[in-house]
Design a protein around this motif. Structure first.
Motif, PDB file in Angstrom:
ATOM      1  N   LYS A  17      18.724  -7.991  16.488  1.00 24.69           N
ATOM      2  CA  LYS A  17      17.542  -8.806  16.773  1.00 24.69           C
ATOM      3  C   LYS A  17      17.918 -10.224  17.220  1.00 24.69           C
ATOM      4  O   LYS A  17      17.276 -10.801  18.079  1.00 24.69           O
ATOM      5  CB  LYS A  17      16.650  -8.885  15.536  1.00 24.69           C
ATOM      6  CG  LYS A  17      16.112  -7.540  15.078  1.00 24.69           C
ATOM      7  CD  LYS A  17      15.271  -7.694  13.812  1.00 24.69           C
ATOM      8  CE  LYS A  17      14.743  -6.353  13.334  1.00 24.69           C
ATOM      9  NZ  LYS A  17      13.962  -6.499  12.063  1.00 24.69           N
ATOM     10  N   LYS A  18      18.980 -10.739  16.613  1.00 23.70           N
ATOM     11  CA  LYS A  18      19.425 -12.091  16.948  1.00 23.70           C
ATOM     12  C   LYS A  18      20.924 -12.174  16.757  1.00 23.70           C
ATOM     13  O   LYS A  18      21.441 -11.888  15.682  1.00 23.70           O
ATOM     14  CB  LYS A  18      18.730 -13.126  16.042  1.00 23.70           C
ATOM     15  CG  LYS A  18      19.107 -14.562  16.354  1.00 23.70           C
ATOM     16  CD  LYS A  18      18.377 -15.524  15.423  1.00 23.70           C
ATOM     17  CE  LYS A  18      18.717 -16.977  15.742  1.00 23.70           C
ATOM     18  NZ  LYS A  18      18.016 -17.919  14.841  1.00 23.70           N
ATOM     19  N   ASP A  19      21.627 -12.545  17.832  1.00 24.89           N
ATOM     20  CA  ASP A  19      23.081 -12.627  17.760  1.00 24.89           C
ATOM     21  C   ASP A  19      23.495 -13.670  16.734  1.00 24.89           C
ATOM     22  O   ASP A  19      22.961 -14.787  16.723  1.00 24.89           O
ATOM     23  CB  ASP A  19      23.621 -13.022  19.134  1.00 24.89           C
ATOM     24  CG  ASP A  19      25.102 -12.719  19.277  1.00 24.89           C
ATOM     25  OD1 ASP A  19      25.852 -13.157  18.400  1.00 24.89           O
ATOM     26  OD2 ASP A  19      25.475 -12.052  20.246  1.00 24.89           O
ATOM     27  N   PRO A  20      24.449 -13.344  15.855  1.00 26.78           N
ATOM     28  CA  PRO A  20      24.892 -14.311  14.837  1.00 26.78           C
ATOM     29  C   PRO A  20      25.360 -15.647  15.409  1.00 26.78           C
ATOM     30  O   PRO A  20      25.222 -16.684  14.771  1.00 26.78           O
ATOM     31  CB  PRO A  20      26.045 -13.580  14.143  1.00 26.78           C
ATOM     32  CG  PRO A  20      25.697 -12.138  14.290  1.00 26.78           C
ATOM     33  CD  PRO A  20      25.072 -12.031  15.648  1.00 26.78           C
ATOM     34  N   VAL A  21      25.916 -15.638  16.634  1.00 27.79           N
ATOM     35  CA  VAL A  21      26.380 -16.891  17.223  1.00 27.79           C
ATOM     36  C   VAL A  21      25.214 -17.818  17.575  1.00 27.79           C
ATOM     37  O   VAL A  21      25.402 -19.012  17.811  1.00 27.79           O
ATOM     38  CB  VAL A  21      27.250 -16.626  18.475  1.00 27.79           C
ATOM     39  CG1 VAL A  21      26.383 -16.293  19.684  1.00 27.79           C
ATOM     40  CG2 VAL A  21      28.167 -17.806  18.769  1.00 27.79           C
ATOM     41  N   GLU A  22      23.990 -17.267  17.579  1.00 33.12           N
ATOM     42  CA  GLU A  22      22.803 -18.073  17.837  1.00 33.12           C
ATOM     43  C   GLU A  22      22.128 -18.522  16.546  1.00 33.12           C
ATOM     44  O   GLU A  22      21.115 -19.217  16.584  1.00 33.12           O
ATOM     45  CB  GLU A  22      21.812 -17.271  18.694  1.00 33.12           C
ATOM     46  CG  GLU A  22      22.357 -16.918  20.074  1.00 33.12           C
ATOM     47  CD  GLU A  22      21.408 -16.030  20.864  1.00 33.12           C
ATOM     48  OE1 GLU A  22      20.458 -15.498  20.265  1.00 33.12           O
ATOM     49  OE2 GLU A  22      21.621 -15.875  22.074  1.00 33.12           O
ATOM     50  N   ASP A  23      22.708 -18.146  15.429  1.00 33.16           N
ATOM     51  CA  ASP A  23      22.161 -18.506  14.121  1.00 33.16           C
ATOM     52  C   ASP A  23      22.766 -19.841  13.682  1.00 33.16           C
ATOM     53  O   ASP A  23      23.972 -19.948  13.445  1.00 33.16           O
ATOM     54  CB  ASP A  23      22.503 -17.401  13.105  1.00 33.16           C
ATOM     55  CG  ASP A  23      21.802 -17.593  11.771  1.00 33.16           C
ATOM     56  OD1 ASP A  23      21.614 -18.751  11.355  1.00 33.16           O
ATOM     57  OD2 ASP A  23      21.463 -16.573  11.131  1.00 33.16           O
ATOM     58  N   GLN A  24      21.931 -20.860  13.572  1.00 34.16           N
ATOM     59  CA  GLN A  24      22.422 -22.198  13.233  1.00 34.16           C
ATOM     60  C   GLN A  24      23.074 -22.254  11.853  1.00 34.16           C
ATOM     61  O   GLN A  24      23.992 -23.045  11.629  1.00 34.16           O
ATOM     62  CB  GLN A  24      21.262 -23.208  13.293  1.00 34.16           C
ATOM     63  CG  GLN A  24      20.702 -23.417  14.688  1.00 34.16           C
ATOM     64  CD  GLN A  24      21.758 -23.957  15.648  1.00 34.16           C
ATOM     65  OE1 GLN A  24      22.450 -24.916  15.343  1.00 34.16           O
ATOM     66  NE2 GLN A  24      21.877 -23.320  16.811  1.00 34.16           N
ATOM     67  N   GLU A  25      22.632 -21.417  10.938  1.00 29.63           N
ATOM     68  CA  GLU A  25      23.239 -21.398   9.614  1.00 29.63           C
ATOM     69  C   GLU A  25      24.655 -20.833   9.669  1.00 29.63           C
ATOM     70  O   GLU A  25      25.555 -21.313   8.971  1.00 29.63           O
ATOM     71  CB  GLU A  25      22.381 -20.581   8.644  1.00 29.63           C
ATOM     72  CG  GLU A  25      21.152 -21.302   8.141  1.00 29.63           C
ATOM     73  CD  GLU A  25      21.527 -22.468   7.242  1.00 29.63           C
ATOM     74  OE1 GLU A  25      21.720 -22.261   6.038  1.00 29.63           O
ATOM     75  OE2 GLU A  25      21.656 -23.605   7.756  1.00 29.63           O
ATOM     76  N   VAL A  26      24.867 -19.828  10.478  1.00 26.49           N
ATOM     77  CA  VAL A  26      26.207 -19.263  10.653  1.00 26.49           C
ATOM     78  C   VAL A  26      27.136 -20.312  11.248  1.00 26.49           C
ATOM     79  O   VAL A  26      28.265 -20.522  10.782  1.00 26.49           O
ATOM     80  CB  VAL A  26      26.164 -18.006  11.548  1.00 26.49           C
ATOM     81  CG1 VAL A  26      27.589 -17.532  11.876  1.00 26.49           C
ATOM     82  CG2 VAL A  26      25.387 -16.885  10.856  1.00 26.49           C
TER      83      VAL A  26
END
Length: 341
Positions: free
Chosen positions: A213-222
């Protein structure tokens, strides 16, 4: 000491136009194996280096002259003589301006100490009149959003069509990860917050679980966790991750190139470097061969014994034996001098 400097200067200067004295250079590596202060003294005393700034900068004319004298051996000798800050800054510039894998930037940003990385940023300012941060932010957007981009495939780059790859990886998020890594100044003490580490392990796991659903590299928390937390904290976080999800984060991130590289570097630099070295032995591509010199020279004074141990454990072979098998001549002797006790 003065005689040693003079001998090394003569060796670098060539034999009356007949080439570089490679044997003397190998001897210098052997004698100065664990004495980086001698190299610093050589840089300060040698006309090959400019000592006016915050680090002893290698003269561009010297680099060009050495390149004309010999090929692969220069990768070891020039990088061995360079100030570590300059060496890393030049590698980052090469990645940003040539067809070299982005993994090199991830590697440098994730495996150097906070002070070392700060020094690399200072060197980049002096050499190229830009900050690494602005160069990364700009060139990831511009250069890697053109006809082709550069991703990792077993630690050696593979050019592919931009449109196909960028459908799944936004350049903005990718750039944010890289800028965060190169601008980090991590806490290097041993104190960790166990509850926070557990909480962030869960954050990472949920992000990876929802990758469709959402690439982890686009997750600001990651990005926040990987670019700001201390290496001790990240190591504990990854330990909790495996306990929670029954699988190492290394395996779960295998399809996420830059995140995967960053996680490997932050968790265990020796294990990561042993993999890079092994792939360099396997590959015929120039970037693979360059990786061998880059890793061995840059880690010789840092964690080479740990890298050798990790290599033995992963590939059931001694690193020295593999160097003998896969390299030749004075190039081989120089590499062996850097990895041996």
């Amino acid at each position: 000491m003065a005689e040693e400097f003079e001998a090394l200067t003569r060796a670098f200067s060539g034999l009356g136009g007949l080439g570089v004295d490679e044997s003397s250079l190998v001897t210098a590596i052997s004698k100065w194996r664990k004495q980086p202060e001698k190299r610093g003294g050589f840089r300060s005393a040698s006309h090959f280096f400019d000592s006016k700034g915050s680090f002893d900068r290698c003269e561009d004319t010297f680099i060009r002259a050495i390149e004309e004298e010999f090929s692969r051996f220069k990768d070891v000798m020039v990088e061995w003589a360079m100030h570590p800050w300059e060496r890393d800054a030049r590698w980052i510039h090469l990645v940003l301006h040539k067809d070299y894998p982005i993994s090199v930037i991830v590697e440098i940003a994730s495996t150097r100490s906070s002070d070392e990385l700060l020094g690399v940023r200072k060197a980049y300012h002096a050499l190229y009149h830009h900050s690494i941060e602005e160069e990364v932010a700009y060139r990831v957007k511009e250069n890697y959003s053109g006809v082709r981009t550069c991703i990792l495939f077993n630690y050696i780059y593979v050019p592919i069509l931009y449109k196909t790859w960028m459908n799944n990886h936004g350049p903005l998020a990718w750039g944010q990860l890289l800028v965060g890594l190169v601008s980090a100044y991590r806490y290097e003490g041993s104190r960790v917050d166990h509850e926070m580490a557990k909480s962030e392990a869960k954050i990472l796991g949920n992000s990876i679980k929802n990758a469709s659903k959402k690439d982890p590299v686009e997750d600001q928390e990651v990005i926040r966790i990987l670019t700001t937390r201390s290496k001790a904290h990240i190591s504990l976080t990854f330990k909790h991750y495996k306990e929670m999800f029954g699988k190492s984060i290394d395996k779960d991130l295998v399809d996420e190139s830059c995140l995967h590289e960053a996680a490997q570097c932050l968790e265990s630099a020796p294990k990561y470097f042993s993999k890079v070295i092994d792939k360099a032995f396997e590959g015929a591509h120039k970037t693979g061969k360059d990786a061998l010199a880059r890793v061995i020279v840059s880690r010789a004074d840092v964690d080479m014994e740990e890298i050798k141990k990790a290599y033995q454990e992963q590939y059931n072979a001694k690193l020295e034996d593999m160097i003998v098998k896969n390299t030749h001549g004075n190039y081989r002797e120089a590499l062996l001098s850097l990895v041996q006790n």
